[in-house]
Every structure is written in C-alpha cells, then in structure tokens.
Design a protein around this motif. Structure first.
Motif, PDB file in Angstrom:
ATOM      1  N   ASP A  17       0.866  -1.175   0.000  1.00  0.00           N
ATOM      2  CA  ASP A  17       0.000   0.000   0.000  1.00  0.00           C
ATOM      3  C   ASP A  17       0.910   1.235   0.000  1.00  0.00           C
ATOM      4  O   ASP A  17       1.696   1.384  -0.908  1.00  0.00           O
ATOM      5  N   LYS A  39      -0.607  -7.242   8.479  1.00  0.00           N
ATOM      6  CA  LYS A  39      -1.916  -7.582   7.925  1.00  0.00           C
ATOM      7  C   LYS A  39      -2.302  -8.970   8.433  1.00  0.00           C
ATOM      8  O   LYS A  39      -2.064  -9.985   7.783  1.00  0.00           O
ATOM      9  N   PHE A  45      -6.530 -11.283   4.024  1.00  0.00           N
ATOM     10  CA  PHE A  45      -6.032 -10.297   3.072  1.00  0.00           C
ATOM     11  C   PHE A  45      -5.544 -10.989   1.803  1.00  0.00           C
ATOM     12  O   PHE A  45      -4.980 -12.083   1.856  1.00  0.00           O
ATOM     13  N   THR A  76      -2.803  -4.423  -0.938  1.00  0.00           N
ATOM     14  CA  THR A  76      -3.633  -5.420  -0.276  1.00  0.00           C
ATOM     15  C   THR A  76      -5.105  -5.146  -0.537  1.00  0.00           C
ATOM     16  O   THR A  76      -5.511  -4.019  -0.820  1.00  0.00           O
ATOM     17  N   LEU A  77      -5.892  -6.200  -0.416  1.00  0.00           N
ATOM     18  CA  LEU A  77      -7.344  -6.103  -0.515  1.00  0.00           C
ATOM     19  C   LEU A  77      -7.929  -6.912   0.632  1.00  0.00           C
ATOM     20  O   LEU A  77      -7.736  -8.125   0.693  1.00  0.00           O
ATOM     21  N   PRO A  78      -8.599  -6.259   1.583  1.00  0.00           N
ATOM     22  CA  PRO A  78      -9.241  -7.018   2.665  1.00  0.00           C
ATOM     23  C   PRO A  78     -10.303  -7.944   2.090  1.00  0.00           C
ATOM     24  O   PRO A  78     -11.215  -7.498   1.401  1.00  0.00           O
ATOM     25  N   ALA A  96      -5.756  -0.330  -0.422  1.00  0.00           N
ATOM     26  CA  ALA A  96      -6.571  -0.625   0.756  1.00  0.00           C
ATOM     27  C   ALA A  96      -7.424   0.567   1.172  1.00  0.00           C
ATOM     28  O   ALA A  96      -8.579   0.406   1.585  1.00  0.00           O
ATOM     29  N   GLU A  97      -6.883   1.793   1.063  1.00  0.00           N
ATOM     30  CA  GLU A  97      -7.655   2.954   1.505  1.00  0.00           C
ATOM     31  C   GLU A  97      -8.892   3.165   0.639  1.00  0.00           C
ATOM     32  O   GLU A  97      -9.927   3.637   1.129  1.00  0.00           O
ATOM     33  N   GLU A 100     -11.455   0.596   1.860  1.00  0.00           N
ATOM     34  CA  GLU A 100     -12.047   1.030   3.129  1.00  0.00           C
ATOM     35  C   GLU A 100     -13.072   2.135   2.903  1.00  0.00           C
ATOM     36  O   GLU A 100     -14.130   2.156   3.541  1.00  0.00           O
TER      37      GLU A 100
END
Length: 219
Positions: A17, A39, A45, A76-78, A96-97, A100
């Motif tokens: 990220d 993470k 993740f 990353t991708l949750p 990631a942001e 979110e």
C-alpha cells in the motif's frame, strides 16, 4: 581472510500500500510479506503484485524475488470487503484505503474489468435535488498507474436531466457492462491538478459531487 568485521545482512526494501518495509529474505512468501506489514490474520487479506499491467494476486505461499526490479511494490485487498452489503464482482484490486472508503459508504459497489479497462461502479449514489432522479449508478475508470495517475470524468446511469429543462453540456454515450452510460466530460484544471499520494477515489467523488452541484447553479 576477513577483516574481523561481521558482514551486515542485506536488507531488501518493499512497499505494501503506502507503507515501506525491509526484510533480510530476498525471496519471501506473500504470507511473510503480509505478516511483516501487520496484515493479520493473513488469511483475511489478498496481496497483489504491482508489476507491469494490472496487479496480480499472489497465493499466500507464493514466493517473490525482491532482487528483481519491479517486484517490490504490492497492494492489499481485505477479503471481507467482498461480503455483506458491498458484495458483487471483484475483478481487480484497489489500494486498501480505496476499499475502506467504498465499504464506509454503505452502498453496493463492484470492481469490473471489461475490455481491459477496470472500472469502479457504485450503485445508488445520492443526487442533489434538481435532477430527474434521487439516486444514480455511477462508474469511473481506473487507468494504468493509478493511484499515481488521475481518475478522470464520471459515467452515470440512468442519464441525468435537469428538472428545470436546461441542457447539460459536454455529455456523450458510453457503452459498458451491457448498458449505455452518460459520460460527463469534466476534467481537472491546472489550478486543481491530481495530487499523487493525496488524491484517490474519495477525493475524486467529492469532485464529482461538486460537478453535480455546480451544474445546477448554471443559468
């Protein structure tokens, strides 16, 4: 023969990220990289390599050679963002942001790659009074190099019309995902350029809201 000094192990730098990390292992697994980045649990993740072209998802036990140029950037991708209200197609990864922010909206959204062009689609975006609909579906293109390269324009379905009957300028049709979208050709200006490292989906959609409000103020 040595000079009596211990050699310091080489540290390999990488980025996940927007954060920077180091490891002494030149070929860590995706699992190890996620652990270093905090993470956890790693099973929640997905790790994507940001090489040339679209990001590629790595298996948890897949190794990455950090000695190879271009192999040091990841995102990353949750995985839990594909559950619940936001469920839908997830055909590419975002920082990631952005994930979110999308989750925080409480709206259904999809990440669709069609014809080699990734797009973020948000369903039921609230509209200001003065248009023919109270909510609209909207999509934006994610061009190569994002988030360093800008997001431009916005695409709406159904087509937007002002309730006062005044025409909206700089519109055109755009075919995507089996239907016709209304493209608003609105662009950033030299006074309001894309700021790499600061601008993202959230700031672009704030700009989209400003375009919609500004249109209604026109005579």
């Amino acid at each position: 023969m040595t000079d009596g000094k211990d050699k310091q192990p080489k540290e390999y730098k990488f980025q996940i990220d927007k954060e920077h990390y180091e490891t002494a292992n030149p070929t860590p697994t995706a699992r190890e990289l996620l652990t270093i980045a905090g993470k956890l649990p790693v099973e929640r993740f997905a790790l994507y390599s940001k090489g040339k072209g679209q990001p590629r998802r790595l298996e948890l036990d897949e190794r990455v050679d950090l000695r190879e140029p271009g192999n040091e950037k990841f995102l990353t991708l949750p995985l839990d963002q594909t559950e619940g209200l936001g469920a839908g197609r997830r055909q590419f990864a975002l920082p990631a942001e952005d994930g979110e922010w999308l989750d925080s909206l409480g709206l259904v959204y999809e990440l669709i790659a069609e014809g080699g062009i990734p797009r973020v689609v948000i369903y039921g975006w609230p509209m200001p009074a003065g248009y023919n609909v109270a909510k609209v579906d909207v999509n934006v293109r994610i061009d190569p190099g994002y988030p360093d390269t800008q997001i431009d324009m916005a695409y709406f379905s159904p087509a937007l019309v002002r309730t006062d009957g005044r025409a909206i300028a700089a519109l055109s049709d755009d075919s995507f995902d089996g239907k016709i979208w209304q493209r608003w050709s609105r662009h950033r200006t030299p006074a309001n350029p894309w700021r790499a490292g600061l601008d993202n989906l959230a700031t672009h959609f704030a700009l989209v809201d400003d375009w919609l409000a500004r249109e209604l103020r026109k005579g």
